[in-house]
Design a protein around this motif. Structure first.
Motif, PDB file in Angstrom:
ATOM      1  N   PHE A 137       0.850  -1.204   0.000  1.00 58.26           N
ATOM      2  CA  PHE A 137       0.000   0.000   0.000  1.00 58.26           C
ATOM      3  C   PHE A 137       0.883   1.251   0.000  1.00 58.26           C
ATOM      4  O   PHE A 137       0.643   2.206  -0.744  1.00 58.26           O
ATOM      5  CB  PHE A 137      -0.926  -0.010   1.228  1.00 58.26           C
ATOM      6  CG  PHE A 137      -1.721   1.250   1.379  1.00 58.26           C
ATOM      7  CD1 PHE A 137      -2.780   1.528   0.526  1.00 58.26           C
ATOM      8  CD2 PHE A 137      -1.404   2.181   2.373  1.00 58.26           C
ATOM      9  CE1 PHE A 137      -3.516   2.701   0.651  1.00 58.26           C
ATOM     10  CE2 PHE A 137      -2.133   3.354   2.499  1.00 58.26           C
ATOM     11  CZ  PHE A 137      -3.193   3.613   1.642  1.00 58.26           C
ATOM     12  N   TRP A 174      -9.169  10.326  -8.540  1.00 63.39           N
ATOM     13  CA  TRP A 174      -8.371   9.138  -8.226  1.00 63.39           C
ATOM     14  C   TRP A 174      -7.971   9.048  -6.759  1.00 63.39           C
ATOM     15  O   TRP A 174      -7.561   7.999  -6.287  1.00 63.39           O
ATOM     16  CB  TRP A 174      -7.116   9.073  -9.107  1.00 63.39           C
ATOM     17  CG  TRP A 174      -7.391   8.831 -10.553  1.00 63.39           C
ATOM     18  CD1 TRP A 174      -8.549   9.113 -11.231  1.00 63.39           C
ATOM     19  CD2 TRP A 174      -6.496   8.254 -11.511  1.00 63.39           C
ATOM     20  NE1 TRP A 174      -8.407   8.762 -12.546  1.00 63.39           N
ATOM     21  CE2 TRP A 174      -7.167   8.242 -12.753  1.00 63.39           C
ATOM     22  CE3 TRP A 174      -5.179   7.777 -11.451  1.00 63.39           C
ATOM     23  CZ2 TRP A 174      -6.574   7.751 -13.918  1.00 63.39           C
ATOM     24  CZ3 TRP A 174      -4.587   7.296 -12.605  1.00 63.39           C
ATOM     25  CH2 TRP A 174      -5.282   7.275 -13.813  1.00 63.39           C
ATOM     26  N   TYR A 191      -9.557   6.199  -4.706  1.00 61.06           N
ATOM     27  CA  TYR A 191      -9.165   4.778  -4.771  1.00 61.06           C
ATOM     28  C   TYR A 191      -8.369   4.295  -3.561  1.00 61.06           C
ATOM     29  O   TYR A 191      -8.713   3.260  -2.985  1.00 61.06           O
ATOM     30  CB  TYR A 191      -8.418   4.488  -6.076  1.00 61.06           C
ATOM     31  CG  TYR A 191      -9.328   4.431  -7.286  1.00 61.06           C
ATOM     32  CD1 TYR A 191      -9.879   3.221  -7.701  1.00 61.06           C
ATOM     33  CD2 TYR A 191      -9.657   5.571  -8.007  1.00 61.06           C
ATOM     34  CE1 TYR A 191     -10.713   3.149  -8.807  1.00 61.06           C
ATOM     35  CE2 TYR A 191     -10.489   5.504  -9.115  1.00 61.06           C
ATOM     36  CZ  TYR A 191     -11.012   4.295  -9.510  1.00 61.06           C
ATOM     37  OH  TYR A 191     -11.838   4.236 -10.590  1.00 61.06           O
ATOM     38  N   PRO A 192      -7.297   4.999  -3.155  1.00 60.58           N
ATOM     39  CA  PRO A 192      -6.607   4.521  -1.953  1.00 60.58           C
ATOM     40  C   PRO A 192      -7.496   4.552  -0.710  1.00 60.58           C
ATOM     41  O   PRO A 192      -7.333   3.725   0.190  1.00 60.58           O
ATOM     42  CB  PRO A 192      -5.403   5.469  -1.815  1.00 60.58           C
ATOM     43  CG  PRO A 192      -5.595   6.560  -2.796  1.00 60.58           C
ATOM     44  CD  PRO A 192      -6.560   6.087  -3.823  1.00 60.58           C
TER      45      PRO A 192
HETATM   46  C1  RET Z   1      -4.689   1.171  -4.887  1.00 55.74           C
HETATM   47  C2  RET Z   1      -4.224   0.465  -3.592  1.00 55.74           C
HETATM   48  C3  RET Z   1      -3.080   0.926  -2.936  1.00 55.74           C
HETATM   49  C4  RET Z   1      -2.816   2.403  -2.934  1.00 55.74           C
HETATM   50  C5  RET Z   1      -3.266   3.136  -4.138  1.00 55.74           C
HETATM   51  C6  RET Z   1      -4.160   2.586  -5.045  1.00 55.74           C
HETATM   52  C7  RET Z   1      -4.566   3.453  -6.157  1.00 55.74           C
HETATM   53  C8  RET Z   1      -5.333   3.144  -7.191  1.00 55.74           C
HETATM   54  C9  RET Z   1      -5.809   4.032  -8.216  1.00 55.74           C
HETATM   55  C10 RET Z   1      -6.569   3.477  -9.205  1.00 55.74           C
HETATM   56  C11 RET Z   1      -7.201   4.147 -10.261  1.00 55.74           C
HETATM   57  C12 RET Z   1      -8.005   3.470 -11.070  1.00 55.74           C
HETATM   58  C13 RET Z   1      -8.783   4.015 -12.133  1.00 55.74           C
HETATM   59  C14 RET Z   1      -9.542   3.147 -12.835  1.00 55.74           C
HETATM   60  C15 RET Z   1     -10.378   3.505 -13.918  1.00 55.74           C
HETATM   61  O1  RET Z   1     -11.122   2.708 -14.397  1.00 55.74           O
HETATM   62  C16 RET Z   1      -4.236   0.298  -6.053  1.00 55.74           C
HETATM   63  C17 RET Z   1      -6.195   1.141  -4.782  1.00 55.74           C
HETATM   64  C18 RET Z   1      -2.704   4.520  -4.309  1.00 55.74           C
HETATM   65  C19 RET Z   1      -5.501   5.476  -8.166  1.00 55.74           C
HETATM   66  C20 RET Z   1      -8.760   5.440 -12.448  1.00 55.74           C
END
Ligand code: RET
Length: 222
Positions: free
Chosen positions: A124, A168, A171-172
Motif C-alpha cells: 500500500f 483518483w 481509490y486509496p
Molecule cells: C490502490 C491500492 C493501494 C494504494 C493506491 C491505489 C490506487 C489506485 C488508483 C486506481 C485508479 C483506477 C482508475 C480506474 C479507472 O477505471 C491500487 C487502490 C494509491 C488510483 C482510475
C-alpha cells in the motif's frame, strides 16, 4: 442473481457508453492524435464482462480479487494519464514517466490485495508513493508544459488533470476501508469501485470528444 453480478453488468453497460464517442475520434485530423482513446472504455467493457461471469477471480484472505480489474487498470490508467500529459503538450519522456509511475502504482496495488498483514501495508505504501509521484509529475512539469499550448488544448488539459488528480484520490481511500481495515465488505467495494471506474473513464472520453470541435478551429487557423 448475485448483487455483485448485477453491479458488474451495470459496469459493463456503463463502459459501453464511452465507446461510440471514442471511436468517432479515430482518424480525426485535429492536430492531436486520439486514435487509441477507444481502448480506455473498450478494454474496461471487456474486463467488466469477464468479471460479470466471474472469470479470473481469485480468493485471498476471504477477499474476492477480480484479476480482470487489475488488468483493466494496468492497461487503461496509463492511457488516461498518458493522454492527459499528451494533451498538455508534455514531452515523450514525460508522457512515458507519468504512464510508468501510474503502472507501478497499479502493480504494487495488486500486491496490496494479494498479500496479507504487514506485506499488504508495505505494498500500500509503495503504491501510494507511486501515486504521489504521479500527482507531482501531473501538477508540476505536465501542468507547466500546458502553458505553451493553444488555449483549447490548455483548457482540456487542465480539466483532465484535475479530474484525474481529484477523482483518483478516492481509490486509496476505498482500499483503506476495504482490504486494508476491512470495514467495508467485498460487495460494498465492488459497488464503489465500479461506480468510480465508470466515472473515471466515460466522462474523460466525453470531455475529449466535446473539446475536439475547438481543436479543428485551432489547426484550421494555422
Ligand atoms: C490502490 C491500492 C493501494 C494504494 C493506491 C491505489 C490506487 C489506485 C488508483 C486506481 C485508479 C483506477 C482508475 C480506474 C479507472 O477505471 C491500487 C487502490 C494509491 C488510483 C482510475
Amino acid at each position: 442473481m448475485d448483487p455483485i453480478t448485477i453491479v458488474y453488468i451495470i459496469g459493463t453497460l456503463g463502459m459501453l457508453v464511452g465507446i461510440p464517442p471514442a471511436l468517432s475520434l479515430v482518424g480525426d485530423e485535429v492536430g492531436l492524435d486520439f486514435d487509441y482513446v477507444w481502448a480506455i472504455p473498450g478494454i474496461a467493457a471487456f474486463m467488466y464482462l469477464l468479471m460479470t461471469f466471474d472469470v479470473g477471480s481469485v480468493q485471498f484472505q476471504g477477499y474476492h480479487v477480480p484479476i480482470p480489474r487489475y488488468i483493466d487498470w494496468a492497461l487503461t490508467t496509463p492511457l488516461l494519464v498518458g493522454y492527459t500529459a499528451y494533451i498538455a503538450g508534455a514531452s515523450r519522456g514525460m508522457i512515458a514517466g507519468t504512464a510508468l509511475a501510474d503502472f507501478m502504482m497499479i502493480v504494487f496495488g495488486l500486491g496490496a490485495v494479494v498479500f496479507s498483514s504487514t506485506a499488504q501495508w508495505v505494498f500500500f505504501g509503495l503504491s501510494s508513493a507511486c501515486h504521489l509521484t504521479l500527482l507531482a509529475l501531473l501538477y508540476g512539469p505536465v501542468r507547466n508544459s500546458a502553458f505553451g499550448e493553444p488555449p483549447s488544448h490548455r483548457r482540456l488539459a487542465r480539466l483532465l488533470l484535475n479530474y484525474v488528480g481529484l477523482l483518483w484520490l478516492a481509490y486509496p481511500l476505498v482500499w483503506l476501508f476495504g482490504p486494508g481495515l476491512q470495514w467495508v465488505d467485498a460487495a460494498g467495494i465492488a459497488v464503489i469501485i465500479s461506480y468510480l471506474d465508470v466515472t473515471a473513464k466515460v466522462p474523460f472520453v466525453y470531455f475529449i470528444y466535446r473539446a475536439r470541435k475547438n481543436f479543428v478551429k485551432v489547426t484550421g487557423g494555422e
